[in-house]
Design an enzyme around this catalytic site. Structure first.
Site, PDB file in Angstrom:
ATOM      1  N   ASP A 138       0.917  -1.091  -0.060  1.00  0.00           N
ATOM      2  CA  ASP A 138      -0.115  -0.070  -0.035  1.00  0.00           C
ATOM      3  C   ASP A 138       0.932   1.408   0.006  1.00  0.00           C
ATOM      4  O   ASP A 138       0.508   2.432  -0.599  1.00  0.00           O
ATOM      5  CB  ASP A 138      -0.986   0.027   1.230  1.00  0.00           C
ATOM      6  CG  ASP A 138      -2.252  -0.866   0.921  1.00  0.00           C
ATOM      7  OD1 ASP A 138      -2.161  -1.492  -0.148  1.00  0.00           O
ATOM      8  OD2 ASP A 138      -3.072  -0.621   1.750  1.00  0.00           O
ATOM      9  N   ASN A 193      -4.489  -2.004  -4.450  1.00  0.00           N
ATOM     10  CA  ASN A 193      -6.066  -1.985  -3.426  1.00  0.00           C
ATOM     11  C   ASN A 193      -5.817  -1.337  -2.339  1.00  0.00           C
ATOM     12  O   ASN A 193      -6.394  -1.408  -1.117  1.00  0.00           O
ATOM     13  CB  ASN A 193      -6.139  -3.612  -3.180  1.00  0.00           C
ATOM     14  CG  ASN A 193      -7.693  -3.686  -2.726  1.00  0.00           C
ATOM     15  OD1 ASN A 193      -8.271  -2.974  -2.788  1.00  0.00           O
ATOM     16  ND2 ASN A 193      -7.727  -5.029  -2.052  1.00  0.00           N
ATOM     17  N   ASP A 247     -10.873  -2.320  11.635  1.00  0.00           N
ATOM     18  CA  ASP A 247      -9.838  -3.410  11.398  1.00  0.00           C
ATOM     19  C   ASP A 247      -9.622  -4.365  12.491  1.00  0.00           C
ATOM     20  O   ASP A 247      -9.502  -5.600  12.143  1.00  0.00           O
ATOM     21  CB  ASP A 247      -8.780  -2.634  11.105  1.00  0.00           C
ATOM     22  CG  ASP A 247      -8.799  -1.772   9.500  1.00  0.00           C
ATOM     23  OD1 ASP A 247      -9.907  -2.283   8.724  1.00  0.00           O
ATOM     24  OD2 ASP A 247      -8.173  -0.989   8.933  1.00  0.00           O
ATOM     25  N   GLU A 266     -11.018  -4.970   1.834  1.00  0.00           N
ATOM     26  CA  GLU A 266     -10.469  -5.729   0.754  1.00  0.00           C
ATOM     27  C   GLU A 266     -11.305  -6.820   0.150  1.00  0.00           C
ATOM     28  O   GLU A 266     -11.065  -7.139  -0.912  1.00  0.00           O
ATOM     29  CB  GLU A 266      -9.317  -6.232   1.520  1.00  0.00           C
ATOM     30  CG  GLU A 266      -7.946  -5.024   1.562  1.00  0.00           C
ATOM     31  CD  GLU A 266      -8.182  -4.280   2.689  1.00  0.00           C
ATOM     32  OE1 GLU A 266      -9.180  -3.984   3.272  1.00  0.00           O
ATOM     33  OE2 GLU A 266      -7.106  -3.479   3.096  1.00  0.00           O
ATOM     34  N   HIS A 275      -5.138  -9.306   3.483  1.00  0.00           N
ATOM     35  CA  HIS A 275      -4.055  -9.466   4.651  1.00  0.00           C
ATOM     36  C   HIS A 275      -4.366  -9.847   6.036  1.00  0.00           C
ATOM     37  O   HIS A 275      -4.129 -10.507   6.753  1.00  0.00           O
ATOM     38  CB  HIS A 275      -3.164  -8.189   4.751  1.00  0.00           C
ATOM     39  CG  HIS A 275      -4.038  -7.042   4.935  1.00  0.00           C
ATOM     40  ND1 HIS A 275      -3.607  -5.751   5.687  1.00  0.00           N
ATOM     41  CD2 HIS A 275      -5.148  -6.442   4.279  1.00  0.00           C
ATOM     42  CE1 HIS A 275      -4.514  -4.709   5.763  1.00  0.00           C
ATOM     43  NE2 HIS A 275      -5.557  -5.153   4.765  1.00  0.00           N
ATOM     44  N   ARG A 276      -5.804  -9.183   6.597  1.00  0.00           N
ATOM     45  CA  ARG A 276      -6.064  -9.217   7.802  1.00  0.00           C
ATOM     46  C   ARG A 276      -6.831 -10.762   7.836  1.00  0.00           C
ATOM     47  O   ARG A 276      -6.605 -11.189   9.016  1.00  0.00           O
ATOM     48  CB  ARG A 276      -7.061  -8.230   8.153  1.00  0.00           C
ATOM     49  CG  ARG A 276      -6.426  -6.919   8.299  1.00  0.00           C
ATOM     50  CD  ARG A 276      -7.270  -5.814   9.078  1.00  0.00           C
ATOM     51  NE  ARG A 276      -6.413  -4.381   8.884  1.00  0.00           N
ATOM     52  CZ  ARG A 276      -5.249  -4.328   9.192  1.00  0.00           C
ATOM     53  NH1 ARG A 276      -4.411  -5.027  10.025  1.00  0.00           N
ATOM     54  NH2 ARG A 276      -4.497  -3.195   8.984  1.00  0.00           N
ATOM     55  N   LYS A 286       0.422  -6.502   2.060  1.00  0.00           N
ATOM     56  CA  LYS A 286      -0.107  -5.216   1.895  1.00  0.00           C
ATOM     57  C   LYS A 286       0.282  -4.217   3.028  1.00  0.00           C
ATOM     58  O   LYS A 286       0.212  -2.901   2.765  1.00  0.00           O
ATOM     59  CB  LYS A 286      -1.874  -5.431   1.977  1.00  0.00           C
ATOM     60  CG  LYS A 286      -2.662  -4.323   1.608  1.00  0.00           C
ATOM     61  CD  LYS A 286      -3.983  -4.708   1.343  1.00  0.00           C
ATOM     62  CE  LYS A 286      -4.880  -3.733   0.406  1.00  0.00           C
ATOM     63  NZ  LYS A 286      -5.133  -2.650   1.339  1.00  0.00           N
TER      64      LYS A 286
END
Ligand code: DC
Length: 690
Positions: A52, A95, A331, A359, A405-406, A433
């Site tokens: 990012d 993204n 998040d 995402e 990613h999370r 990311k």
């Protein structure tokens, strides 16, 4: 970084140690843009290096911003001021919502003021993430913007190339209930054109307010003080101008911290350790996700905060169930969803509609993957309820990560389940990311019973291609590699360099054998990737010679030498796993290996391969001599009394006489895929010649 197709995390038992967090994504991308829009030069310290931020940096470079990277790891950005030094560019923003939204706003305003034309696009998922409310706000200001695909979504074209008149007298209205990034984008961009007081009015309940706090805080650092009336009206004073603060430090990422906070809350401390220490983030952080600490405490974690450090230990166990409005920590709340699996009752996370436009649709994703593990999950438009998974009900799962990613980071925490099942994370490199080295950091903090660490053995005769196969398989699995032959070669080489004979007749002398074993035990060796040093001298090439191979074959027949090298080999069994190649990996060193492959090919084929290998290195050789040497080594390796070369009873034999390396690798990976996760189940192939 794990660039593998999947990553198998074995069942884990303990955690402890210290982790330094990468820089905050939200702060990093805001700081980069602000530095670029400022007058003067900014030095940015501890910036996050991830996909990012890379797309943001690339975009800024395309816009004519000079960015230097001195050797101290910081970044120096020459601000453009409120000017356009490039008037036309096509920007690809991956993204990264934190790049797409603010750049759209800034370039729309600057293009209208100064005449410019830019396109902004991203990966397919970015073209499904809404931007219409921001665009509507910018259109009412008089910025020309065109949708290049679907209305309401990127890609976009901003500006016509000609200046247009901006209408800044009426308040700009923007929706606050879809993404707070729309408001952030306007707050970051409007100071570029603030000839008069400019007012933003938020329509609808503003979500993710803490992210607006980060924005306001950073605006101040860059010289712009916004007046805020509640959360619905923001005024940018006339004459605002960005000025570089000179040097700015990026805090550790509070969302990334959530995985390690959860780790400390879930895992019993490793022996001799008192929990997890997170460096680079304190309770006074300006990031909203720092409030994850409160939620984790509510679930039972014990967390101590210092200036720039957090310390976490497991408190209440099982964790306490919660019912929480998570709007302020959208998040980090994903991490709570996984902690819920270890709770004493169902956990409900509310007010998280924004998960659906991140995402991926994160409510769907978390629900689906928790169900895969065996959990019961309910969900609605803006909530999710996860029921705990009791012992005996955890299932080994292949976790889809949806390029999010999370999701990948969250599910690594499920490896602490009480049933001892491993977890497979598909496409683990999506963590790039925001946290490219996440899994390395994770493995550095966790431990497990060594018997849980998976080993894949590849044994076989000389020149069967074990080395190449093992190294490729290790890379594809993200595992460590043990080239045990290199250890015997090192002993042979060290002996010869010391002037000791390695002739069989001399090695029969017990004193000589003992001397060799003592040396093997204290080999002054250093490995650095593919390169090997012996006593400070690089021996990578010397080790691969025929001579070193023959010497290795002789010294390896000495039982005390084999014994001396045992510890060194066992120590290589580290998380997340090991691929070991040699002669006795499956029979003697790792008898409990999950998969044992016995790799072989006809002697003629192997001699031909060795010949090719030598010729490619410019070494002349003769096929008949090579064949004779190879047969002599085969005979010695198979007939010696200590750990003779033979296939382990439970090995799968792979004759690669007619297979190229890719086909062999795929065959082994195929076996592995079937064997790795199931706690004891053998692969579905017959344990005979395949
Ligand atoms: O795999 P290689 O060619 O590098 O091995 C060199 C010699 O070391 C081989 O002839 C036998 C010995 N060796 C062994 O006895 N046990 C092992 N695990 C690996 C190698």
């Amino acid at each position: 970084m794990f660039k593998t197709e999947f990553l198998d995390i074995p069942a884990l038992s303990h955690a402890g140690g210290s982790i330094r967090l990468p820089g905050s994504k939200s702060i990093s991308n805001r700081v980069l843009l602000l530095a670029a829009l400022s007058e003067g030069q900014t030095q940015v310290v501890d910036l996050l290096d991830s996909e990012d931020t890379q797309v943001m940096l690339q975009a800024l470079r395309q816009l004519g911003c000079a960015i230097d990277m001195p050797t101290d790891g910081s970044l120096i950005i020459q601000g453009l001021g409120a000017q356009l030094s490039v008037r036309q560019a096509n920007l690809f923003l991956g993204n990264a919502g934190t790049a797409m939204r603010p750049l759209t706003a800034a370039l729309a305003l600057l293009s209208a003021e100064l005449g410019g034309q830019f396109t902004l696009s991203g990966v397919p998922r970015m073209h499904e993430r809404p931007i219409g409310d921001l665009v509507d706000g910018l259109l009412t200001l008089g910025c020309p913007i065109r949708y290049l695909g679907q209305t309401g979504f990127p890609p976009l074209q901003v500006g016509t190339g000609e200046p247009t008149r901006l209408q800044l007298d009426a308040p700009i209205r923007v929706r606050g209930d879809v993404s707070s990034q729309f408001l952030t984008a306007l707050l970051l961009a409007l100071p570029l054109v603030s000839r008069r007081d400019t007012v933003i009015e938020v329509v609808g309940e503003l979500i993710s307010k803490p992210y607006i706090d980060i924005t306001l805080n950073l605006l101040e650092r860059f010289g712009v003080v916004v007046k805020r009336d509640g959360w619905s009206r923001f005024t940018i004073p006339a004459g605002s101008r960005y000025r570089s603060p000179g040097r700015i430090h990026v805090e550790g990422d509070a969302s990334s911290a959530s995985y390690f906070i959860a780790l400390g809350a879930i895992a019993p401390p490793s022996p001799g350790q008192s929990g997890i220490t997170i460096e680079g983030l304190g309770l006074a952080s300006i990031q909203g996700d720092i409030r994850f600490v409160e939620a984790a405490r509510q679930m039972g974690a014990q967390i101590r905060g210092e200036d720039n450090r957090l310390h976490i230990t497991r408190g209440q166990w099982p964790l306490k169930a919660i019912d929480l409005d998570c709007n302020h920590i959208p998040d980090a709340a994903m991490t709570l969803a996984v902690m819920a699996l270890y709770a004493d009752g169902p956990c409900t996370l509310r007010n998280i509609a924004s998960w659906r436009v991140k995402e991926t649709d994160r409510i769907e994703a978390m629900a689906h993957e928790c169900r895969q593990l065996g959990a019961q999950v309910e969900s609605g438009p803006d909530w999710i309820r996860i029921h705990p998974l009791p012992m005996g009900q955890w299932r080994a799962a292949h976790i889809h990560t949806y390029d999010d990613h999370r999701v990948a980071m969250c599910f690594s925490l499920t490896a602490f389940n009480p049933d001892g099942v491993g977890v497979r994370i598909l496409d683990p490199q999506c963590v790039a990311k925001t946290f490219p080295d996440y899994f390395e950091a994770f493995f550095a903090c966790v431990s497990t019973d060594v018997a849980h660490i998976p080993v894949l053995c590849i044994d076989g005769p000389t020149a069967s291609g074990k080395g190449t196969l093992a190294s490729e398989v290790a890379q594809r699995l993200g595992y460590h590699l043990l080239d045990s032959g290199a250890l015997y070669r090192l002993v042979g080489l060290a002996a010869e360099r010391a002037g000791w004979s390695t002739e069989e007749s001399d090695l029969r002398d017990p004193a000589q054998a003992q001397r060799l074993a003592d040396m093997a035990q204290h080999l002054p060796v250093r490995f650095d990737g593919e390169r090997i040093w012996l006593d400070g001298q690089e021996v990578s090439d010397a080790l691969r010679t025929e001579n070193a191979g023959m010497a290795a074959s002789r010294v390896s027949a000495v039982p005390s030498v084999r014994q001396a090298l045992m510890r060194l080999q066992l120590d290589m069994r580290r998380l997340p796993g090991l691929v070991a190649d040699g002669r006795d990996m499956g029979t003697v060193v790792f008898p409990d290996a999950k998969l044992k492959v016995f790799l072989t090919a006809s002697a003629e084929q192997r001699a031909q391969r060795r010949l090719k290998q030598l010729i490619s290195k410019g070494i002349s050789a003769n096929i008949d001599d090579l064949l004779a040497d190879l047969r002599a080594r085969d005979a010695r390796d198979t007939q010696r009394s200590a750990a003779p070369l033979k296939a382990a009873e439970d090995a799968l034999t792979l004759d690669n006489s007619n297979l190229n390396i890719e086909a062999s690798v795929n065959r082994v990976l195929d076996w592995w895929r079937r064997s790795a996760l199931a706690p004891k189940a053998p692969p579905n192939a017959s344990r005979s010649q395949v």
